[in-house]
Design a protein around this motif. Structure first.
Motif, PDB file in Angstrom:
ATOM      1  N   VAL A 218       0.841  -1.198   0.000  1.00  0.00           N
ATOM      2  CA  VAL A 218       0.000   0.000   0.000  1.00  0.00           C
ATOM      3  C   VAL A 218       0.872   1.243   0.000  1.00  0.00           C
ATOM      4  O   VAL A 218       1.696   1.454   0.896  1.00  0.00           O
ATOM      5  CB  VAL A 218      -0.930   0.006   1.240  1.00  0.00           C
ATOM      6  CG1 VAL A 218      -1.720   1.307   1.303  1.00  0.00           C
ATOM      7  CG2 VAL A 218      -1.860  -1.197   1.205  1.00  0.00           C
ATOM      8  N   ASP A 219       0.714   2.065  -1.018  1.00  0.00           N
ATOM      9  CA  ASP A 219       1.352   3.380  -1.058  1.00  0.00           C
ATOM     10  C   ASP A 219       2.875   3.303  -0.883  1.00  0.00           C
ATOM     11  O   ASP A 219       3.491   4.222  -0.347  1.00  0.00           O
ATOM     12  CB  ASP A 219       0.754   4.279   0.029  1.00  0.00           C
ATOM     13  CG  ASP A 219       0.882   5.764  -0.307  1.00  0.00           C
ATOM     14  OD1 ASP A 219       1.046   6.085  -1.499  1.00  0.00           O
ATOM     15  OD2 ASP A 219       0.824   6.584   0.614  1.00  0.00           O
ATOM     16  N   CYS A 220       3.472   2.194  -1.334  1.00  0.00           N
ATOM     17  CA  CYS A 220       4.936   2.033  -1.279  1.00  0.00           C
ATOM     18  C   CYS A 220       5.473   2.311   0.128  1.00  0.00           C
ATOM     19  O   CYS A 220       6.462   3.031   0.313  1.00  0.00           O
ATOM     20  CB  CYS A 220       5.619   2.971  -2.281  1.00  0.00           C
ATOM     21  SG  CYS A 220       5.098   2.770  -3.993  1.00  0.00           S
ATOM     22  N   ARG A 221       4.852   1.743   1.126  1.00  0.00           N
ATOM     23  CA  ARG A 221       5.194   2.063   2.511  1.00  0.00           C
ATOM     24  C   ARG A 221       6.663   1.854   2.867  1.00  0.00           C
ATOM     25  O   ARG A 221       7.257   2.702   3.562  1.00  0.00           O
ATOM     26  CB  ARG A 221       4.296   1.262   3.466  1.00  0.00           C
ATOM     27  CG  ARG A 221       2.905   1.864   3.598  1.00  0.00           C
ATOM     28  CD  ARG A 221       2.018   0.992   4.478  1.00  0.00           C
ATOM     29  NE  ARG A 221       0.685   1.562   4.609  1.00  0.00           N
ATOM     30  CZ  ARG A 221      -0.368   0.881   5.059  1.00  0.00           C
ATOM     31  NH1 ARG A 221      -0.234  -0.391   5.413  1.00  0.00           N
ATOM     32  NH2 ARG A 221      -1.551   1.462   5.153  1.00  0.00           N
ATOM     33  N   PRO A 222       7.307   0.752   2.445  1.00  0.00           N
ATOM     34  CA  PRO A 222       8.728   0.613   2.813  1.00  0.00           C
ATOM     35  C   PRO A 222       9.598   1.743   2.276  1.00  0.00           C
ATOM     36  O   PRO A 222      10.497   2.226   2.976  1.00  0.00           O
ATOM     37  CB  PRO A 222       9.112  -0.736   2.197  1.00  0.00           C
ATOM     38  CG  PRO A 222       7.831  -1.497   2.134  1.00  0.00           C
ATOM     39  CD  PRO A 222       6.791  -0.469   1.790  1.00  0.00           C
ATOM     40  N   LEU A 223       9.345   2.180   1.027  1.00  0.00           N
ATOM     41  CA  LEU A 223      10.122   3.288   0.471  1.00  0.00           C
ATOM     42  C   LEU A 223       9.841   4.577   1.236  1.00  0.00           C
ATOM     43  O   LEU A 223      10.767   5.325   1.589  1.00  0.00           O
ATOM     44  CB  LEU A 223       9.778   3.488  -1.010  1.00  0.00           C
ATOM     45  CG  LEU A 223      10.298   2.450  -2.005  1.00  0.00           C
ATOM     46  CD1 LEU A 223       9.899   2.845  -3.417  1.00  0.00           C
ATOM     47  CD2 LEU A 223      11.802   2.294  -1.906  1.00  0.00           C
ATOM     48  N   ARG A 224       8.579   4.848   1.484  1.00  0.00           N
ATOM     49  CA  ARG A 224       8.218   6.060   2.218  1.00  0.00           C
ATOM     50  C   ARG A 224       8.804   6.030   3.634  1.00  0.00           C
ATOM     51  O   ARG A 224       9.208   7.074   4.166  1.00  0.00           O
ATOM     52  CB  ARG A 224       6.692   6.198   2.284  1.00  0.00           C
ATOM     53  CG  ARG A 224       6.046   6.549   0.953  1.00  0.00           C
ATOM     54  CD  ARG A 224       4.546   6.765   1.140  1.00  0.00           C
ATOM     55  NE  ARG A 224       3.894   7.115  -0.114  1.00  0.00           N
ATOM     56  CZ  ARG A 224       3.767   8.370  -0.566  1.00  0.00           C
ATOM     57  NH1 ARG A 224       4.270   9.374   0.151  1.00  0.00           N
ATOM     58  NH2 ARG A 224       3.161   8.615  -1.701  1.00  0.00           N
ATOM     59  N   CYS A 225       8.849   4.858   4.224  1.00  0.00           N
ATOM     60  CA  CYS A 225       9.401   4.727   5.573  1.00  0.00           C
ATOM     61  C   CYS A 225      10.874   5.122   5.584  1.00  0.00           C
ATOM     62  O   CYS A 225      11.315   5.883   6.457  1.00  0.00           O
ATOM     63  CB  CYS A 225       9.227   3.292   6.064  1.00  0.00           C
ATOM     64  SG  CYS A 225       9.913   2.981   7.705  1.00  0.00           S
ATOM     65  N   PHE A 226      11.644   4.624   4.617  1.00  0.00           N
ATOM     66  CA  PHE A 226      13.068   4.933   4.587  1.00  0.00           C
ATOM     67  C   PHE A 226      13.296   6.430   4.386  1.00  0.00           C
ATOM     68  O   PHE A 226      14.143   7.036   5.051  1.00  0.00           O
ATOM     69  CB  PHE A 226      13.766   4.141   3.483  1.00  0.00           C
ATOM     70  CG  PHE A 226      15.247   4.368   3.427  1.00  0.00           C
ATOM     71  CD1 PHE A 226      16.087   3.752   4.327  1.00  0.00           C
ATOM     72  CD2 PHE A 226      15.792   5.214   2.479  1.00  0.00           C
ATOM     73  CE1 PHE A 226      17.458   3.966   4.296  1.00  0.00           C
ATOM     74  CE2 PHE A 226      17.157   5.446   2.433  1.00  0.00           C
ATOM     75  CZ  PHE A 226      18.000   4.819   3.346  1.00  0.00           C
ATOM     76  N   VAL A 227      12.544   7.023   3.474  1.00  0.00           N
ATOM     77  CA  VAL A 227      12.689   8.463   3.235  1.00  0.00           C
ATOM     78  C   VAL A 227      12.268   9.252   4.474  1.00  0.00           C
ATOM     79  O   VAL A 227      12.902  10.257   4.830  1.00  0.00           O
ATOM     80  CB  VAL A 227      11.874   8.879   1.999  1.00  0.00           C
ATOM     81  CG1 VAL A 227      11.856  10.397   1.846  1.00  0.00           C
ATOM     82  CG2 VAL A 227      12.460   8.241   0.746  1.00  0.00           C
ATOM     83  N   ALA A 228      11.213   8.809   5.144  1.00  0.00           N
ATOM     84  CA  ALA A 228      10.782   9.482   6.374  1.00  0.00           C
ATOM     85  C   ALA A 228      11.864   9.391   7.450  1.00  0.00           C
ATOM     86  O   ALA A 228      12.058  10.331   8.230  1.00  0.00           O
ATOM     87  CB  ALA A 228       9.483   8.866   6.878  1.00  0.00           C
ATOM     88  N   MET A 229      12.569   8.273   7.495  1.00  0.00           N
ATOM     89  CA  MET A 229      13.683   8.132   8.438  1.00  0.00           C
ATOM     90  C   MET A 229      14.742   9.198   8.173  1.00  0.00           C
ATOM     91  O   MET A 229      15.250   9.852   9.093  1.00  0.00           O
ATOM     92  CB  MET A 229      14.300   6.742   8.330  1.00  0.00           C
ATOM     93  CG  MET A 229      13.464   5.609   8.889  1.00  0.00           C
ATOM     94  SD  MET A 229      14.301   4.011   8.620  1.00  0.00           S
ATOM     95  CE  MET A 229      13.222   2.915   9.536  1.00  0.00           C
ATOM     96  N   ARG A 230      15.082   9.385   6.910  1.00  0.00           N
ATOM     97  CA  ARG A 230      16.098  10.375   6.561  1.00  0.00           C
ATOM     98  C   ARG A 230      15.634  11.788   6.925  1.00  0.00           C
ATOM     99  O   ARG A 230      16.410  12.588   7.456  1.00  0.00           O
ATOM    100  CB  ARG A 230      16.414  10.296   5.064  1.00  0.00           C
ATOM    101  CG  ARG A 230      17.375   9.194   4.699  1.00  0.00           C
ATOM    102  CD  ARG A 230      17.781   9.241   3.259  1.00  0.00           C
ATOM    103  NE  ARG A 230      18.962   8.403   3.030  1.00  0.00           N
ATOM    104  CZ  ARG A 230      19.363   8.009   1.847  1.00  0.00           C
ATOM    105  NH1 ARG A 230      18.700   8.386   0.753  1.00  0.00           N
ATOM    106  NH2 ARG A 230      20.442   7.262   1.709  1.00  0.00           N
TER     107      ARG A 230
END
Length: 337
Positions: A218-230
């Motif tokens: 859903v909504d590319c959550r793993p990618l968004r998570c990594f970017v949110a971490m940064r």
């Protein structure tokens, strides 16, 4: 709904159910099954669980100084707060008022009721403490026996590594680097909660996060998570600079595929993830150290997303990887997205 709020509300609902059931059980064991007494028990169970659960989830969880206490010290502080709440509610006697029965006028009855409520509250408090130690999902999986026998699941696996931690360890010392990593992981975990991931483990200077296929797609959550971490690390950079003289930088890798999940061990039981997906994700993280942007995602993972990625990605082609003779197709993202 905000993922953190949703998680808190789900846990509060579970506490309310446990409180009501405890109220019924205590009433039946102590007073029998009269309708009025059951109403009293349910009222106290609901109010105590609601007030204590709300304060625990929406107040105490945000007190950083409380998180820094040892397990027993933390448990003692929380239990003292719970005791004050129990005494306050029982002095008001809302259960008797709602049920229309005579209020308690015996000090012995008051302290007996307090003792019963305190025991249940301490057990709930202990449950919160254990959930914080091993993770609420892991605790639920142990209780339900979901992985008592190993099962195969399709999962996204995200490896996140703190860059340059070896050099920082030499400069900060053992205790200093531990505090640095602890502070960093606490910050990164907030992004994991926001994007409904599950922290599988902390390994040295790495954090491993997973999503079941349906949730992670859903909504590319793993990618968004990594970017949110940064982004979270960038926002906290001044604080890290003041306290440690350095700002953490992260690298990462993402892969997808079948993993074997099951309980393992005896003296120390754990739920572990095994399989080629875990090994490949770890080796991709090693390769991410050599590419611009410090992040690699396999084409296998990208193909499972329900929609296009929310930011530009660069096709890096097929990279050689240890253990795979044909290499692996990967994409990357920029250092700041």
């Amino acid at each position: 709904m905000n993922a953190r709020l949703e998680r808190k509300l789900q846990r509060l609902a579970a506490v309310l159910v446990a409180g009501i059931l405890s109220g019924v059980a205590i009433t039946l064991s102590a007073f029998g099954g009269g309708a009025a007494q059951l109403t009293v028990g349910i009222t106290y169970g609901f109010l105590l669980a609601g007030v204590i659960g709300s304060i625990e989830l929406f107040v105490l969880e945000d007190w950083d100084w409380l998180k820094r206490l040892s397990f027993l010290s933390n448990l003692a502080v929380r239990s003292a707060i719970y005791a004050a709440i129990i005494i306050g509610i029982q002095l008001l006697q809302p259960g008797e008022r709602i049920a229309g029965v005579a209020p308690q006028d015996s000090l012995q009855n008051f302290w007996s009721s307090f003792a019963r409520s305190a025991i249940v509250s301490v057990l709930v408090n202990l449950g919160f403490g254990i959930a914080n130690l091993i993770g609420s999902r892991a605790l639920m999986n142990f209780v339900t026996g979901r992985y008592h026998a190993p099962v195969e699941e399709d999962r996204f696996v995200l490896f996140v590594d703190i860059a340059g931690s070896t050099g920082l360890a030499e400069r900060l010392g053992g205790i200093g680097i531990h505090r640095f990593l602890d502070r960093t992981f606490r910050l990164l975990t907030q992004s994991v909660v926001d994007y409904r991931g599950e922290v599988l483990n902390y390994v040295g200077d790495e954090i491993i996060v997973t999503w079941p296929e349906q949730s992670g797609a859903v909504d590319c959550r793993p990618l968004r998570c990594f970017v949110a971490m940064r982004r979270a690390l960038q926002k906290a950079a001044p604080q890290f600079e003041r306290e440690f003289g350095a700002v953490p930088q992260i690298r990462g890798s993402l892969h997808f595929g079948p993993v074997i999940v099951g309980e393992i061990g005896d003296v120390k039981r754990a739920i572990v993830f095994n399989g080629d997906v875990m090994n490949t994700a770890a080796r991709l993280e090693e390769l991410s150290r050599k590419v611009d942007g410090g992040f690699l995602a396999s084409r296998a993972a990208m193909a499972r997303f329900a929609g296009p990625p929310p930011f530009p990605v660069s096709d890096l082609g097929t990279l050689p990887i240890r253990g795979r003779v044909d290499g692996i197709d990967v994409v990357g993202i920029g250092a700041v997205a």
